[in-house]
Design an enzyme around this catalytic site. Structure first.
Site, mmCIF file in Angstrom:
data_model
loop_
_atom_site.group_PDB
_atom_site.id
_atom_site.type_symbol
_atom_site.label_atom_id
_atom_site.label_comp_id
_atom_site.label_asym_id
_atom_site.label_seq_id
_atom_site.Cartn_x
_atom_site.Cartn_y
_atom_site.Cartn_z
ATOM 1 N N GLU B 60 36.973 45.149 30.551
ATOM 2 C CA GLU B 60 38.134 45.956 30.937
ATOM 3 C C GLU B 60 38.586 46.890 29.821
ATOM 4 O O GLU B 60 38.878 48.059 30.065
ATOM 5 C CB GLU B 60 39.300 45.049 31.363
ATOM 6 C CG GLU B 60 39.181 44.500 32.779
ATOM 7 C CD GLU B 60 38.269 43.291 32.883
ATOM 8 O OE1 GLU B 60 37.857 42.764 31.824
ATOM 9 O OE2 GLU B 60 37.969 42.857 34.011
ATOM 10 N N HIS B 129 46.082 34.612 37.719
ATOM 11 C CA HIS B 129 45.670 35.616 38.705
ATOM 12 C C HIS B 129 46.810 36.051 39.615
ATOM 13 O O HIS B 129 46.577 36.605 40.671
ATOM 14 C CB HIS B 129 44.544 35.060 39.597
ATOM 15 C CG HIS B 129 43.208 35.056 38.959
ATOM 16 N ND1 HIS B 129 42.948 34.446 37.762
ATOM 17 C CD2 HIS B 129 42.019 35.612 39.354
ATOM 18 C CE1 HIS B 129 41.677 34.599 37.446
ATOM 19 N NE2 HIS B 129 41.087 35.300 38.401
#
Lengths: 350, 326
Positions: B60, B129
């Site tokens: 990322e 998450h």
């Protein structure tokens, strides 16, 4: 504890001049000499002014490492892009930025290269394709690779030169980036300005892989160890790497061995290294080397050399004068250059 | 008008903008050959090719930063994060690089870039998450932050984000990608920074954004039956916030509840509450209330999820408390 330096100058540099065999012209040597001398004197002055508290912030000098930017500047092409970290005073000077706007930036004046909003660590000069000047160690590795990505996307043959210190190679950002740069064969040259110290921590205290040229091996990135005290060696390595990039063959990693004569920043007592070590590296000084070559070849007379000295002195003096006579940014500047949207509705409580 | 899924609305926005402007491209994990982890980019590789729809490794920080550099040099990247939770690894490039580039360079380099992906809770995914990032990124000057709640807003705002010359954080939801809604057949753009009154009412204003706003719709229906008329404002953009829309509504209803999916401290609900006490003090007939997630990491078990999230009962209770009713 005394720390032995991993790369002493004798390992990468043979003493004496290479003038007789050099493929480089008088013009190139004179340009290197002038540029490096200007950088050196600009940085000397910057250090003095900082001690006199003429300006604040952090201040990282490039003294000793000049051959890297000089050799890069002579080997690159006008469309190429350049990015580095916070030790960024020398790169724009080598690329031709007026030192006046750099000094004004150090002073935080509105006439500075970043309008007094960036300071020492955030120099930018779009006109010279100098894309910063970045304060977060390793961030420029990623962004500079993005610049290479966009050049490839646009089908140009421009190359991105991305500089980093030997400390930055330990950032995860480097490994993520190296992987993609190789996978996508991006036109980028990674330049490690390897002065052997990440601030005060020597290379061998942070890793079992002290040979930084090996850092790219797990991505099969071509790499080379380069003598960073000699602009000739830097120029040749940069040219070769840039040619590879322009041919579409992707990145190169250059482990350029150099030395900073001064501390990491102005507040560094330098207890991690010996005076002998510093002195030994100073015998390889790239500016004196170029001067020697010029003198041995009788390319310039003593009078002409004095003219260069005088020009450099004047450039630096005028930079300080320009900076000191420039205004600080006005309050409204705070709300400019934050958004491209000119009517952004800032929260203003007072 | 036509009915499309949320993911299709996003895809239409990206595809239309990529047809219009060669400098726009999409990169992220699984966006190309896999057709998107949540099928947002389905078919885009076929149309635009691998030059412009780019699969990345799981990195990322790396691919976000490459996109930031590309944006500095004239391209207009769309970066898809599989979820904004993973984008924490890229936060350096979003916060330190993209948000500050224009200012640090004295106006020389800007970053026309969109970072987008799923945000917030999406079922039993555990603490790492399930986070919402509106308040995180809204805190940072230099960024714009958008959270659409339906396909119509999603398409119009994503098109605006792609054309915008500033870096935009675009927060979607895994739970919304299948939502259906009507959008016009032709092209349209919704301006950034403009809230939308999703339901007109006279008694209480509920301010919300993102998928949790659906709780307000249901609560409003139930409250209507009790004779309480609720106005619902969808902020849509979190930076900049359309404060005027909220203040005007509260001047009319004199009561406000902020409904937010995320945590209470330093939240958008705190911000709205501050703003109302500062700029609508004389109009308030009751304290501003809020319904947020509990002040705890999001847990796995269904019973703990039920306890953590805002729900209709809590919202109705909050609304009634502003009316001093039980």
């Amino acid at each position: 504890m005394a720390v032995k330096t991993a790369s002493s100058p004798s390992k990468t540099t043979k003493k004496g001049s290479v003038a007789s065999k050099s493929k480089f012209s008088k013009e190139t040597y004179v340009k290197w000499y002038k540029d490096m001398l200007l950088i050196r004197k600009f940085e000397d002055k910057t250090g003095m002014l900082y001690i006199q508290q003429k300006f604040g912030g952090f201040c990282h000098l490039y003294i000793g490492q000049e051959a890297i930017v000089a050799g890069t500047a002579s080997a690159c092409r006008p469309g190429d892009k350049h990015m580095t970290a916070y030790r960024d005073h020398a790169h724009p000077i080598a690329l031709g930025t007026d030192p006046r706007i750099l000094m004004a930036e150090l002073y935080g004046r509105v006439t500075g290269c970043s309008k007094g909003k960036g300071g020492s660590m955030h120099f930018f000069d779009k006109e010279k394709n100098f894309m910063g000047g970045h304060g977060i160690v390793g961030a420029q590795i990623v962004m500079g690779t993005g610049v290479a990505f966009s050049e490839k996307y646009n089908g140009t043959d421009n190359v991105a030169f991305v500089s980093m210190g030997d400390g930055a190679v330990r950032q995860g950002a480097l490994h993520e980036t190296f992987n993609m740069a190789m996978n996508w064969k991006l036109p980028v040259v990674y330049i490690i300005e390897n002065n052997n110290y990440a601030m005060g921590t020597s290379v061998e205290r942070t890793t079992n892989v002290t040979d930084l040229s090996k850092i790219g091996l797990s991505y099969e990135m071509p790499s080379k160890i380069v003598d960073g005290m000699r602009p000739e060696a830097v120029h040749e390595a940069i040219e070769e790497a840039a040619d590879r990039a322009r041919r579409g063959e992707g990145p190169t990693l250059l482990d350029i061995r150099t030395y900073r004569y001064k501390g990491h920043s102005m507040s560094d007592p330098q207890k991690y290294r010996s005076k002998d070590e510093v002195a030994e590296w100073m015998t390889q000084d790239p500016i004196e080397h170029c001067l020697r070559v010029i003198q041995e070849n009788k390319w310039l007379t003593e009078a002409e050399l004095k003219e260069i000295d005088a020009w450099v002195k004047k450039e630096v003096e005028e930079s300080v004068e320009f900076a000191e006579n420039s205004p600080y940014p006005e309050a409204h500047e705070l709300y400019e250059d934050v958004y491209m949207q000119t009517d952004y509705p800032y929260i203003k409580e007072y | 008008m036509k009915t499309v899924q949320f993911r299709e609305a996003l895809r239409e926005a990206m595809s239309e903008e990529m047809r219009r402007d060669e400098s726009v491209f999409l990169m992220g994990e699984e966006v190309a050959e896999y057709n998107g982890a949540y099928k947002v980019s389905q078919g885009m590789l076929d149309e635009f090719g691998e030059k412009r729809v780019i699969d990345t490794p799981i990195a990322e920080l790396g691919f976000a930063g490459i996109a930031v550099g590309a944006s500095m040099n004239g391209l207009r990247p769309i970066v898809e994060f599989m979820t904004w939770n993973f984008a924490i690894l890229a936060a350096d490039q979003i916060i330190n690089s993209a948000a500050k580039m224009l200012q640090m360079s004295g106006g020389q380099y800007h970053c026309p870039i969109v970072f987008r992906g799923g945000n917030g809770t999406a079922g039993q995914l555990g603490a790492t998450h399930s986070q919402s990032f509106e308040a995180f990124y809204a805190h940072v000057p230099g960024l714009k932050v958008i959270t659409p709640s339906n396909p119509y807003d999603a398409k119009g705002l994503l098109k605006a984000a792609i054309r915008d010359n500033d870096p935009v954080v675009f927060l979607e939801s895994e739970k919304m990608y299948g939502d259906k809604g009507e959008i016009p057949e032709g092209e349209y753009i919704i301006p950034i920074g403009v809230a939308d009154i999703k339901r007109k009412g006279t008694d209480v204003t509920i301010v919300s954004f993102g998928k949790i706003i659906k709780v307000a719709y249901e609560a409003a229906e139930l409250l209507e039956k009790e004779g309480i008329s609720v106005e619902i404002i969808d902020l849509r953009t979190i930076r900049p916030i359309d404060y005027a829309c909220v203040v005007e509504s509260v001047k009319k209803t004199n009561r406000c509840v902020v409904l937010e999916e995320s945590w209470p401290l330093a939240s958008i609900s705190s911000e709205i509450s501050y703003h109302l006490q500062r700029y609508a003090f004389d109009y308030l007939d009751a304290p501003v209330m809020r319904v947020t997630q509990t002040d705890t990491p999001f847990a796995f078990s269904p019973t703990l999820i039920d306890e953590a999230l805002p729900n209709i009962e809590r919202l109705i209770k909050a609304v009634k408390s502003t009316l001093y009713r039980n």
